[in-house]
Design a protein around this motif. Structure first.
Motif, PDB file in Angstrom:
ATOM      1  N   TRP A  74       0.839  -1.186   0.000  1.00  0.00           N
ATOM      2  CA  TRP A  74       0.000   0.000   0.000  1.00  0.00           C
ATOM      3  C   TRP A  74       0.876   1.239   0.000  1.00  0.00           C
ATOM      4  O   TRP A  74       1.997   1.206   0.501  1.00  0.00           O
ATOM      5  N   TYR A  75       0.342   2.343  -0.531  1.00  0.00           N
ATOM      6  CA  TYR A  75       0.989   3.632  -0.312  1.00  0.00           C
ATOM      7  C   TYR A  75       0.748   4.000   1.150  1.00  0.00           C
ATOM      8  O   TYR A  75      -0.386   3.959   1.625  1.00  0.00           O
ATOM      9  N   ASP A  76       1.810   4.363   1.845  1.00  0.00           N
ATOM     10  CA  ASP A  76       1.747   4.810   3.236  1.00  0.00           C
ATOM     11  C   ASP A  76       2.633   6.043   3.323  1.00  0.00           C
ATOM     12  O   ASP A  76       3.800   5.962   3.656  1.00  0.00           O
ATOM     13  N   HIS A  83      -0.579   8.688   5.972  1.00  0.00           N
ATOM     14  CA  HIS A  83      -0.619   7.325   6.532  1.00  0.00           C
ATOM     15  C   HIS A  83      -1.957   6.619   6.350  1.00  0.00           C
ATOM     16  O   HIS A  83      -2.235   5.639   7.037  1.00  0.00           O
ATOM     17  N   THR A  84      -2.772   7.106   5.412  1.00  0.00           N
ATOM     18  CA  THR A  84      -3.982   6.372   5.025  1.00  0.00           C
ATOM     19  C   THR A  84      -3.561   5.384   3.942  1.00  0.00           C
ATOM     20  O   THR A  84      -3.154   5.790   2.849  1.00  0.00           O
ATOM     21  N   LEU A  85      -3.626   4.115   4.253  1.00  0.00           N
ATOM     22  CA  LEU A  85      -3.170   3.087   3.320  1.00  0.00           C
ATOM     23  C   LEU A  85      -4.109   3.028   2.118  1.00  0.00           C
ATOM     24  O   LEU A  85      -5.325   2.860   2.270  1.00  0.00           O
ATOM     25  N   HIS A  86      -3.530   3.171   0.923  1.00  0.00           N
ATOM     26  CA  HIS A  86      -4.327   3.173  -0.303  1.00  0.00           C
ATOM     27  C   HIS A  86      -3.478   2.716  -1.477  1.00  0.00           C
ATOM     28  O   HIS A  86      -2.256   2.609  -1.379  1.00  0.00           O
ATOM     29  N   LYS A  87      -4.158   2.426  -2.596  1.00  0.00           N
ATOM     30  CA  LYS A  87      -3.476   2.074  -3.843  1.00  0.00           C
ATOM     31  C   LYS A  87      -4.362   2.436  -5.022  1.00  0.00           C
ATOM     32  O   LYS A  87      -5.575   2.611  -4.869  1.00  0.00           O
ATOM     33  N   GLN A 143      -8.691  14.200 -16.427  1.00  0.00           N
ATOM     34  CA  GLN A 143      -9.020  13.526 -17.696  1.00  0.00           C
ATOM     35  C   GLN A 143      -8.950  12.032 -17.438  1.00  0.00           C
ATOM     36  O   GLN A 143      -8.113  11.572 -16.669  1.00  0.00           O
ATOM     37  N   GLY A 144      -9.811  11.261 -18.087  1.00  0.00           N
ATOM     38  CA  GLY A 144      -9.808   9.813 -17.908  1.00  0.00           C
ATOM     39  C   GLY A 144     -10.540   9.414 -16.640  1.00  0.00           C
ATOM     40  O   GLY A 144     -11.374  10.159 -16.119  1.00  0.00           O
ATOM     41  N   GLU A 145     -10.214   8.223 -16.136  1.00  0.00           N
ATOM     42  CA  GLU A 145     -10.823   7.716 -14.906  1.00  0.00           C
ATOM     43  C   GLU A 145      -9.816   6.867 -14.163  1.00  0.00           C
ATOM     44  O   GLU A 145      -8.936   6.248 -14.759  1.00  0.00           O
ATOM     45  N   GLY A 146      -9.965   6.839 -12.846  1.00  0.00           N
ATOM     46  CA  GLY A 146      -9.119   6.000 -12.016  1.00  0.00           C
ATOM     47  C   GLY A 146      -9.889   5.536 -10.798  1.00  0.00           C
ATOM     48  O   GLY A 146     -10.922   6.119 -10.429  1.00  0.00           O
ATOM     49  N   GLU A 147      -9.383   4.491 -10.191  1.00  0.00           N
ATOM     50  CA  GLU A 147     -10.033   3.931  -9.016  1.00  0.00           C
ATOM     51  C   GLU A 147      -8.995   3.780  -7.913  1.00  0.00           C
ATOM     52  O   GLU A 147      -7.897   3.276  -8.149  1.00  0.00           O
ATOM     53  N   LEU A 148      -9.345   4.230  -6.721  1.00  0.00           N
ATOM     54  CA  LEU A 148      -8.493   4.082  -5.547  1.00  0.00           C
ATOM     55  C   LEU A 148      -9.142   3.099  -4.596  1.00  0.00           C
ATOM     56  O   LEU A 148     -10.356   3.155  -4.357  1.00  0.00           O
TER      57      LEU A 148
END
Length: 104
Positions: free
Chosen positions: A43-45, A82-86, A56-61
């Motif tokens: 995860w990103y931390d 420190h919110t774990l996400h990707k 522009q475009g689309e993304g999902e977290l």
């Protein structure tokens, strides 16, 4: 003067991260994705807060707490440090242009 839409590559074998401003406590970054996602594990931390917007475009977290958010043009959110996400998905048919502001 510059434009966020300038120099968008047509071929993106990997994501492109470009610092637009780095002023110590604030960093602004342009991110270009096309079908890219974070690695399956981990995860990103981040030590910094991140305000992110899709232009522009689309993304999902995806977040470690199970929340999944689809961002479309104009959508933005603030991710506390420190919110774990990707990044779990980006549009494979077009370039997704993100604007991210990292701050302490």
């Amino acid at each position: 003067m510059a434009n966020l839409h300038d120099n968008l590559p047509t071929d993106l074998p990997q994501e492109v991260f470009t610092d637009l401003l780095n002023a110590g406590s604030v960093r602004i970054e342009r991110i270009l994705s096309r079908g890219h996602r974070s690695p399956a594990t981990g995860w990103y931390d981040q030590d910094e807060h991140e305000w992110v917007m899709v232009l522009q475009g689309e993304g999902e977290l995806t977040f470690a707490n199970g929340d999944v958010l689809r961002l479309r043009p104009g959508d933005y959110l603030n991710i506390p440090a420190h919110t774990l996400h990707k990044v779990s998905w980006t549009d494979p048919a077009q370039t997704t242009l993100w604007l991210a502001v990292f701050y302490r």
